[in-house]
Write an enzyme that holds these catalytic residues in place. Structure first.
Site, mmCIF file in Angstrom:
data_model
loop_
_atom_site.group_PDB
_atom_site.id
_atom_site.type_symbol
_atom_site.label_atom_id
_atom_site.label_comp_id
_atom_site.label_asym_id
_atom_site.label_seq_id
_atom_site.Cartn_x
_atom_site.Cartn_y
_atom_site.Cartn_z
ATOM 1 N N SER A 18 0.837 -1.209 0.000
ATOM 2 C CA SER A 18 0.000 0.000 0.000
ATOM 3 C C SER A 18 0.875 1.264 0.000
ATOM 4 O O SER A 18 0.508 2.273 -0.602
ATOM 5 C CB SER A 18 -0.993 0.003 1.169
ATOM 6 O OG SER A 18 -0.339 0.199 2.391
ATOM 7 N N ASN A 19 2.023 1.207 0.637
ATOM 8 C CA ASN A 19 2.924 2.371 0.582
ATOM 9 C C ASN A 19 3.511 2.554 -0.810
ATOM 10 O O ASN A 19 3.661 3.684 -1.278
ATOM 11 C CB ASN A 19 4.043 2.234 1.623
ATOM 12 C CG ASN A 19 3.583 2.671 2.996
ATOM 13 O OD1 ASN A 19 3.402 3.852 3.241
ATOM 14 N ND2 ASN A 19 3.354 1.707 3.886
ATOM 15 N N LYS B 297 13.059 -7.822 4.853
ATOM 16 C CA LYS B 297 14.416 -8.342 5.015
ATOM 17 C C LYS B 297 15.369 -7.211 5.384
ATOM 18 O O LYS B 297 15.152 -6.060 4.989
ATOM 19 C CB LYS B 297 14.902 -8.966 3.698
ATOM 20 C CG LYS B 297 14.088 -10.160 3.266
ATOM 21 C CD LYS B 297 14.414 -11.350 4.125
ATOM 22 C CE LYS B 297 13.621 -12.569 3.688
ATOM 23 N NZ LYS B 297 13.769 -13.674 4.631
ATOM 24 N N ASN C 147 13.281 4.258 4.460
ATOM 25 C CA ASN C 147 12.348 3.237 4.950
ATOM 26 C C ASN C 147 11.222 3.937 5.702
ATOM 27 O O ASN C 147 11.404 5.056 6.197
ATOM 28 C CB ASN C 147 13.072 2.273 5.898
ATOM 29 C CG ASN C 147 12.152 1.181 6.412
ATOM 30 O OD1 ASN C 147 11.368 0.599 5.641
ATOM 31 N ND2 ASN C 147 12.210 0.899 7.700
ATOM 32 N N HIS D 299 8.460 3.344 8.862
ATOM 33 C CA HIS D 299 8.189 2.477 10.010
ATOM 34 C C HIS D 299 6.949 2.992 10.754
ATOM 35 O O HIS D 299 6.817 4.207 10.967
ATOM 36 C CB HIS D 299 9.405 2.441 10.944
ATOM 37 C CG HIS D 299 9.208 1.496 12.084
ATOM 38 N ND1 HIS D 299 9.328 0.123 11.926
ATOM 39 C CD2 HIS D 299 8.848 1.708 13.369
ATOM 40 C CE1 HIS D 299 9.053 -0.457 13.084
ATOM 41 N NE2 HIS D 299 8.766 0.474 13.974
ATOM 42 N N ASP E 296 16.171 0.134 11.606
ATOM 43 C CA ASP E 296 15.432 1.336 12.028
ATOM 44 C C ASP E 296 16.296 2.330 12.800
ATOM 45 O O ASP E 296 15.807 3.035 13.692
ATOM 46 C CB ASP E 296 14.196 0.957 12.883
ATOM 47 C CG ASP E 296 13.234 0.039 12.148
ATOM 48 O OD1 ASP E 296 13.181 0.103 10.914
ATOM 49 O OD2 ASP E 296 12.525 -0.743 12.826
ATOM 50 N N GLU F 297 1.250 7.091 7.009
ATOM 51 C CA GLU F 297 2.341 6.573 6.169
ATOM 52 C C GLU F 297 2.139 6.975 4.712
ATOM 53 O O GLU F 297 3.066 7.431 4.040
ATOM 54 C CB GLU F 297 2.401 5.054 6.274
ATOM 55 C CG GLU F 297 2.793 4.557 7.651
ATOM 56 C CD GLU F 297 2.936 3.044 7.695
ATOM 57 O OE1 GLU F 297 3.497 2.465 6.750
ATOM 58 O OE2 GLU F 297 2.488 2.436 8.680
HETATM 59 C C1 GRF Z 1 3.853 -0.581 6.791
HETATM 60 O O1 GRF Z 1 3.179 -0.439 8.009
HETATM 61 C C2 GRF Z 1 5.266 -0.068 6.917
HETATM 62 O O2 GRF Z 1 5.395 0.985 7.811
HETATM 63 C C3 GRF Z 1 5.998 -1.257 7.420
HETATM 64 O O3 GRF Z 1 5.395 -2.367 6.783
HETATM 65 C C4 GRF Z 1 4.059 -2.040 6.415
HETATM 66 C C5 GRF Z 1 3.939 -2.289 4.959
HETATM 67 O O4 GRF Z 1 2.647 -2.118 4.465
HETATM 68 N N1 GRF Z 1 7.404 -1.136 7.194
HETATM 69 P P1 GRF Z 1 2.388 -2.037 2.905
HETATM 70 O O5 GRF Z 1 2.941 -3.311 2.270
HETATM 71 O O6 GRF Z 1 3.033 -0.808 2.377
HETATM 72 O O7 GRF Z 1 0.884 -1.997 2.785
#
Ligand code: GRF
Length: 196
Positions: free
Chosen positions: A13-14, A91, A107, A109, A150, A179
């Site tokens: 989704s990101n 990973k 990244n 988080h 992180d 996010e």
């Molecule tokens: C998100 O919550 C991101 O912060 C974390 O893993 C999740 C990934 O979600 N690192 P998506 O695959 O982007 O929906």
């Protein structure tokens, strides 16, 4: 045009929020060249393929750290990648690769780093930890990737409230909305410079 690679392992989704920002002109000067997944099961791969982006799967299984690093570097060189966005990539990057692309890997988080992050804090776990702590606020963080988990310098953070009666899933949903907003913004800041 700066060339971007997005690394995923799941729903993506990101990744989609970054693609949307490129499509809508909110993230300028960026061309998505490659979506790399650590597993063929990542649902986000289908979307990337449908959209016509190059996809690659790089399984870590039965590979040494050195082999993984070299495979990644070769792919990045092939597409002349300038920046890498980890988006739910499950990973840890090989240290040599993180060093080679220092300052060019981001990244996201789902917590306010330094809280609820590091090894083991994935999925619902950061949210469960925030609730168990009685935290009044949580949020999301975009940070540079270094050799740790992180631990890289923070680029952007946004907070949200933790509401009375929230489940970890409720909090996850609220944080995910953040996010999707801040990741394209952070990429814009890093790639196109900090605007006042
Ligand atoms: C998100 O919550 C991101 O912060 C974390 O893993 C999740 C990934 O979600 N690192 P998506 O695959 O982007 O929906």
């Amino acid at each position: 045009m700066k060339k971007l690679a997005i690394f995923i392992s799941g729903g993506g989704s990101n990744m989609k929020s970054i693609i949307r920002a490129i499509d809508e002109g909110r993230l300028e000067n960026v061309e998505l060249k490659l979506v790399l997944s650590s597993t063929k099961k990542a649902a986000g791969l289908d979307y990337a393929k449908e959209r016509g982006y190059r996809t690659e799967i790089l399984s870590y299984k039965d590979k040494t750290e050195d082999e993984i690093s070299r495979a990644l570097i070769n792919l990045m060189r092939e597409e002349e990648i300038d920046y890498i966005a980890l988006a739910g990539f499950m990973k840890v990057l090989p240290a040599a690769f993180a060093r080679a692309y220092k300052g060019r890997i981001l990244n996201i988080h789902p917590s306010l780093i330094p809280l609820y992050c590091g090894k083991g804090f994935y999925g619902l776990i950061p949210h469960q930890a925030a609730l168990a702590d009685g935290a009044k606020e949580s949020g999301a963080t975009v940070h540079y990737v270094d050799e740790g988990v992180d631990t890289g310098r923070i680029v952007l953070q946004e907070k949200c409230e933790v509401l009375e009666g929230d489940s970890a899933e409720d909090l996850q949903k609220r944080v995910l909305e953040i996010e999707h907003r801040i990741y394209p913004k952070a990429l814009d800041m890093v790639i196109n410079g900090f605007k006042s």
